[in-house]
Design an enzyme around this catalytic site. Structure first.
Site, PDB file in Angstrom:
ATOM      1  N   ASP A 272      -3.142   2.455  -2.470  1.00 41.33           N
ATOM      2  CA  ASP A 272      -3.118   1.033  -2.811  1.00 41.33           C
ATOM      3  C   ASP A 272      -3.836   0.259  -1.718  1.00 41.33           C
ATOM      4  O   ASP A 272      -3.411   0.245  -0.564  1.00 41.33           O
ATOM      5  CB  ASP A 272      -1.681   0.543  -2.957  1.00 41.33           C
ATOM      6  CG  ASP A 272      -0.914   1.332  -4.008  1.00 41.33           C
ATOM      7  OD1 ASP A 272      -1.551   1.811  -4.953  1.00 41.33           O
ATOM      8  OD2 ASP A 272       0.314   1.470  -3.879  1.00 41.33           O
TER       9      ASP A 272
ATOM     10  N   SER B 265       0.739  -1.257   0.000  1.00 36.63           N
ATOM     11  CA  SER B 265       0.000   0.000   0.000  1.00 36.63           C
ATOM     12  C   SER B 265       0.768   1.306   0.000  1.00 36.63           C
ATOM     13  O   SER B 265       1.497   1.610   0.924  1.00 36.63           O
ATOM     14  CB  SER B 265      -1.061   0.006   1.090  1.00 36.63           C
ATOM     15  OG  SER B 265      -0.616   0.294   2.354  1.00 36.63           O
ATOM     16  N   CYS B 266       0.518   2.020  -1.076  1.00 36.50           N
ATOM     17  CA  CYS B 266       0.651   3.479  -1.170  1.00 36.50           C
ATOM     18  C   CYS B 266       2.040   4.077  -1.364  1.00 36.50           C
ATOM     19  O   CYS B 266       3.027   3.614  -0.819  1.00 36.50           O
ATOM     20  CB  CYS B 266       0.002   4.161   0.027  1.00 36.50           C
ATOM     21  SG  CYS B 266      -1.694   3.684   0.329  1.00 36.50           S
ATOM     22  N   ASP B 267       2.034   5.146  -2.139  1.00 32.97           N
ATOM     23  CA  ASP B 267       3.197   6.023  -2.317  1.00 32.97           C
ATOM     24  C   ASP B 267       2.677   7.449  -2.391  1.00 32.97           C
ATOM     25  O   ASP B 267       1.678   7.717  -3.044  1.00 32.97           O
ATOM     26  CB  ASP B 267       3.938   5.693  -3.623  1.00 32.97           C
ATOM     27  CG  ASP B 267       4.541   4.303  -3.599  1.00 32.97           C
ATOM     28  OD1 ASP B 267       5.676   4.169  -3.128  1.00 32.97           O
ATOM     29  OD2 ASP B 267       3.862   3.355  -4.036  1.00 32.97           O
TER      30      ASP B 267
ATOM     31  N   GLU C 194       0.539   6.653   4.734  1.00 39.58           N
ATOM     32  CA  GLU C 194       1.100   5.351   4.357  1.00 39.58           C
ATOM     33  C   GLU C 194       1.053   4.417   5.557  1.00 39.58           C
ATOM     34  O   GLU C 194       1.174   4.847   6.705  1.00 39.58           O
ATOM     35  CB  GLU C 194       2.578   5.494   3.957  1.00 39.58           C
ATOM     36  CG  GLU C 194       2.879   6.584   2.973  1.00 39.58           C
ATOM     37  CD  GLU C 194       2.410   6.262   1.575  1.00 39.58           C
ATOM     38  OE1 GLU C 194       2.334   5.068   1.243  1.00 39.58           O
ATOM     39  OE2 GLU C 194       2.121   7.193   0.830  1.00 39.58           O
TER      40      GLU C 194
END
Length: 420
Positions: free
Chosen positions: A32, A9-11, A96
């Site tokens: 994400d 998950s995630c940026d 995040e």
């Protein structure tokens, strides 16, 4: 050996002048999440609240403030908070999932996503949002299931917070935290603690707590990421992984990062930033924050999975913004399985109208090559047209508020027509 957290998950990214040209700050984030989760784009106007009012977040109630700012949010449709969003003062926040030495609380508290929304609703600058988040963290803690599922998925949080003038990275481990003011033009965060020795604000007991746990000897220079996580900080920007790839992409474009370049970074599949599979990019956001206060901030949201085949649609805060009905999911009130105990015993259909049509279009793109190619070309042309219109507003400083109230909703209608 400590268990390694899943790389999920995630940026989140930010570029400040001169890395972003034209006196603008450019912010971007991919959310994400589980592939079947619906992400909605919603707007809440500024509001006044009676003294002492309570505010129900995803799991717990907190004390409400007397005045909240207008916000636009991209969020998993089952919860109160948000993965990312902006407010009327040009503050943007993305969060995040991070893991480290400190155990994640199993009890229900504030989700990191709740803290994103609370920071946006209560602060008119990036640093004030940071203060809001750490104060709430100290008072209420963070914890609770971060998925709409009986399978428990919990984590601590990091945040990238930006406004027209500056940006901050805030990283947490339980109630402990460190913050770094962004310098050098670009910064990204992913699923690991990334603040090392440059710490501009910190929890007052941050170092003493690490020392008492035997994580830091009190002698060598204090490195937050090295102390509170398992990451070799010397290798963070040279080893593989999304954090490293995002760092390289930002630096590759340093000096010329525009909204389009940020969208290109978020669409990058090779790096893993545009994630596919059981966890995928379910929503994306790009914001342009001009340093000139007379120019509007422009926030682009997809509201649909996979930015490579989605439209970044513009939103500008003006009085009387049209309700974002076609990117707002249905609600279920007290019958919502999230609100019942035990939670998550069933999962209702949370798809909004744009999500449904986009889902059908994605099937066409995968099964009918020619028709899918034509559809993709049309949505790309729609996005380019909207970016061009937004650039004209920023160049000319001329904003027709009567047209802008429908800006996002009108673009959604045009996208829906393409999907038929």
């Amino acid at each position: 050996m400590f268990p390694r957290p899943p790389p999920l998950s995630c940026d989140t990214f930010v570029a400040l002048p001169p890395a972003a040209p034209g006196g603008r700050v450019v912010f971007g984030k991919n959310s994400d999440r589980p592939a079947d989760e619906v992400q909605e784009v919603v707007h809440f106007p500024a509001a006044a609240h009676p003294p002492g009012a309570a505010l129900q977040c995803t799991y717990i109630s907190v004390e409400q403030v007397e005045r909240t700012h207008a916000v636009v949010l991209s969020r998993p449709s089952w919860l109160w908070g948000a993965e990312m969003g902006a407010n009327e003062h040009g503050v943007c926040i993305g969060n995040e999932a991070v893991w480290g030495r400190e155990e994640v609380c199993d009890g229900e508290a504030l989700l990191g996503m709740d803290l994103v929304r609370l920071g946006l609703e209560r602060a008119d600058t990036a640093e004030k949002a940071l203060s809001v988040i750490v104060d709430l963290l100290e008072k209420y803690g963070q914890g609770g299931n971060c998925m709409e599922s009986t399978m428990v998925f919990t984590y601590h949080n990091s945040f990238l917070i930006a406004d027209r003038k500056e940006a901050w990275v805030l990283e947490t481990s339980g109630k402990y935290w460190a913050a770094e003011k962004v310098e050098g033009g670009v910064r990204n965060i992913s699923n690991q603690l990334s603040i090392t020795t440059k710490i501009d604000r910190e929890h007052p007991e941050l170092k003493e707590y690490a020392k008492s746990n035997g994580w830091w000897d009190g002698e060598k220079e204090f490195d937050f990421a090295a102390t509170y996580s398992y990451v070799n900080t010397a290798r963070m920007t040279t080893s593989g992984g999304r954090y490293c790839e995002g760092y390289k992409l930002l630096n590759k474009h340093k000096g010329s990062i525009t909204s389009e370049i940020m969208m290109e970074i978020l669409r990058d599949k090779e790096s893993g930033i545009n994630m596919e599979g059981g966890f995928m990019t379910t929503g994306s956001m790009v914001s342009v924050l001009p340093q000139q206060p007379n120019l509007p901030c422009i926030h682009f949201f997809t509201g649909t999975p996979d930015p490579a085949r989605s439209v970044f649609k513009p939103f500008i805060f003006v009085p009387g913004v049209t309700q974002l009905l076609k990117t707002t999911s249905p609600t279920f009130g007290h019958d919502d399985p999230v609100k019942k105990q035990p939670r998550f015993q069933s999962k209702p259909d949370r798809r909004h109208e744009l999500y449904k049509k986009h889902e059908s279009a994605a099937v066409v793109m995968e099964t009918n090559k020619d028709k899918g190619k034509e559809m993709l070309k049309e949505i790309q042309e729609l996005e380019k047209q909207k970016i061009s219109q937004m650039e004209s507003i920023l160049q000319n400083g001329c904003l027709d508020t009567k047209q802008v109230v429908n800006l996002f909703s009108q673009c959604v209608e045009e996208e829906l027509k393409i999907y038929g």
